[in-house]
Design a protein around this motif. Structure first.
Motif, PDB file in Angstrom:
ATOM      1  N   LYS A 145       0.710  -1.409   0.104  1.00 10.33           N
ATOM      2  CA  LYS A 145       0.213   0.096   0.033  1.00 10.33           C
ATOM      3  C   LYS A 145       0.607   1.334  -0.357  1.00 10.33           C
ATOM      4  O   LYS A 145       1.697   1.472   0.867  1.00 10.33           O
ATOM      5  CB  LYS A 145      -1.378   0.204   1.144  1.00 10.33           C
ATOM      6  CG  LYS A 145      -1.923  -0.760   1.310  1.00 10.33           C
ATOM      7  CD  LYS A 145      -3.074  -1.083   2.478  1.00 10.33           C
ATOM      8  CE  LYS A 145      -3.813  -2.523   2.785  1.00 10.33           C
ATOM      9  NZ  LYS A 145      -5.011  -2.690   3.404  1.00 10.33           N
ATOM     10  N   SER A 146       1.303   1.705  -1.054  1.00 11.77           N
ATOM     11  CA  SER A 146       1.516   3.725  -0.777  1.00 11.77           C
ATOM     12  C   SER A 146       0.520   4.532  -1.062  1.00 11.77           C
ATOM     13  O   SER A 146       0.054   4.257  -0.085  1.00 11.77           O
ATOM     14  CB  SER A 146       2.400   3.811  -2.572  1.00 11.77           C
ATOM     15  OG  SER A 146       2.679   4.449  -2.569  1.00 11.77           O
ATOM     16  N   LYS A 147       0.875   5.336  -1.163  1.00 13.38           N
ATOM     17  CA  LYS A 147       0.737   7.210  -0.263  1.00 13.38           C
ATOM     18  C   LYS A 147      -0.661   7.060  -0.644  1.00 13.38           C
ATOM     19  O   LYS A 147      -1.144   6.316  -2.212  1.00 13.38           O
ATOM     20  CB  LYS A 147       1.437   7.971  -0.491  1.00 13.38           C
ATOM     21  CG  LYS A 147       2.292   8.130  -0.634  1.00 13.38           C
ATOM     22  CD  LYS A 147       2.712   9.223  -1.500  1.00 13.38           C
ATOM     23  CE  LYS A 147       4.818   9.339  -1.458  1.00 13.38           C
ATOM     24  NZ  LYS A 147       5.235  10.284  -2.381  1.00 13.38           N
ATOM     25  N   PRO A 148      -2.022   6.815   0.164  1.00 15.99           N
ATOM     26  CA  PRO A 148      -1.864   7.824   1.316  1.00 15.99           C
ATOM     27  C   PRO A 148      -1.844   7.441   2.045  1.00 15.99           C
ATOM     28  O   PRO A 148      -1.778   7.657   3.606  1.00 15.99           O
ATOM     29  CB  PRO A 148      -3.350   8.093   1.939  1.00 15.99           C
ATOM     30  CG  PRO A 148      -3.991   7.603   0.735  1.00 15.99           C
ATOM     31  CD  PRO A 148      -2.881   6.950  -0.336  1.00 15.99           C
ATOM     32  N   PHE A 149      -1.370   5.773   2.377  1.00 14.92           N
ATOM     33  CA  PHE A 149      -0.860   4.776   3.373  1.00 14.92           C
ATOM     34  C   PHE A 149       0.327   5.546   4.145  1.00 14.92           C
ATOM     35  O   PHE A 149       1.504   5.850   3.048  1.00 14.92           O
ATOM     36  CB  PHE A 149      -1.129   3.742   3.657  1.00 14.92           C
ATOM     37  CG  PHE A 149      -1.803   2.877   3.109  1.00 14.92           C
ATOM     38  CD1 PHE A 149      -3.505   2.402   4.123  1.00 14.92           C
ATOM     39  CD2 PHE A 149      -2.822   3.089   1.733  1.00 14.92           C
ATOM     40  CE1 PHE A 149      -4.212   2.334   3.656  1.00 14.92           C
ATOM     41  CE2 PHE A 149      -4.117   3.063   1.464  1.00 14.92           C
ATOM     42  CZ  PHE A 149      -4.770   2.354   2.357  1.00 14.92           C
TER      43      PHE A 149
END
Length: 217
Positions: A145-149
């Motif tokens: 999981k990339s941004k917004p994580f």
């Protein structure tokens, strides 16, 4: 927060280091057209800052498509690389090279944390000779999981051998700012003229020029 105690600066790439947002948008919309879906500006805005895989996973769910998201990533990436290699006007964001050198000369650790693939990151860093300033680079495309994580910035702090309280993030997207917020890292929102649809409302400080950072650090 005492910004004078900062030891690590974490940079986003697209829109912060390089003016490539337009190229990404062209590559995305060519791919959207090939899929026969109409992605509104409002929907596209919510995708800014996410990894390419995350973007297509969201769109497949949104439009109820049966395409393989990994295949769509490859299609979009091929289009972007074509634009990247054939656009001689592509340049660094105004003022960013100077601020990179400023932080480097002060002995701060610089880490790149981008949703772009590592291939695209390396293309940019090789083309503009930036590897000499950065200790580490991390791609959100390599994370579940990339941004917004927040994972990308949490890992960037570890790569920079710094506590999150001793880091800052420089971002131009709302998704990136949320990721920094949730990682507990002070974030400067850069008002990128090419990303006027991003509010930056959750940033700890908003800047319009990188020169402004010198008054804080």
């Amino acid at each position: 927060m005492n910004l004078k105690k900062i030891t690590c600066v974490i940079f986003d790439m697209d829109g912060i280091i390089i003016d490539s947002e337009v190229l990404h948008k062209k590559a995305y919309y060519e791919t959207f057209i090939s899929l026969g879906v109409a992605v509104s500006e409002e929907l596209y805005k919510t995708l800014t800052g996410s990894s390419t895989l995350n973007v297509f996973q969201k769109l497949i769910a949104h439009f109820d498509l049966d395409n393989d998201p990994n295949e769509l990533v490859l299609q979009k990436r091929k289009r972007f690389v074509n634009y990247f290699n054939n656009d001689p006007t592509l340049h660094l964001v105004i003022g960013v090279e100077e601020i990179i050198k400023y932080f480097h000369d002060k002995g701060l650790t610089l880490v790149l944390a981008s949703s772009a693939s590592m291939g695209n990151i390396d293309r940019v860093f090789d083309r503009f000779n930036l590897n000499q300033y950065f200790t580490a680079k991390i791609s959100g495309a390599d994370l579940a999981k990339s941004k917004p994580f927040p994972e990308i910035f949490e890992k960037a702090a570890i790569l920079g051998n710094a506590d999150v309280k001793n880091c800052i993030v420089i971002e131009d997207s709302d998704n990136g700012i949320k990721a920094a917020n949730d990682a507990g890292i002070f974030v400067f929102g850069y008002r990128n003229p090419m990303a006027a649809d991003q509010t930056l409302e959750k940033a700890d400080r908003i800047i319009t020029e990188f020169e402004e950072l010198k008054q804080y650090i």
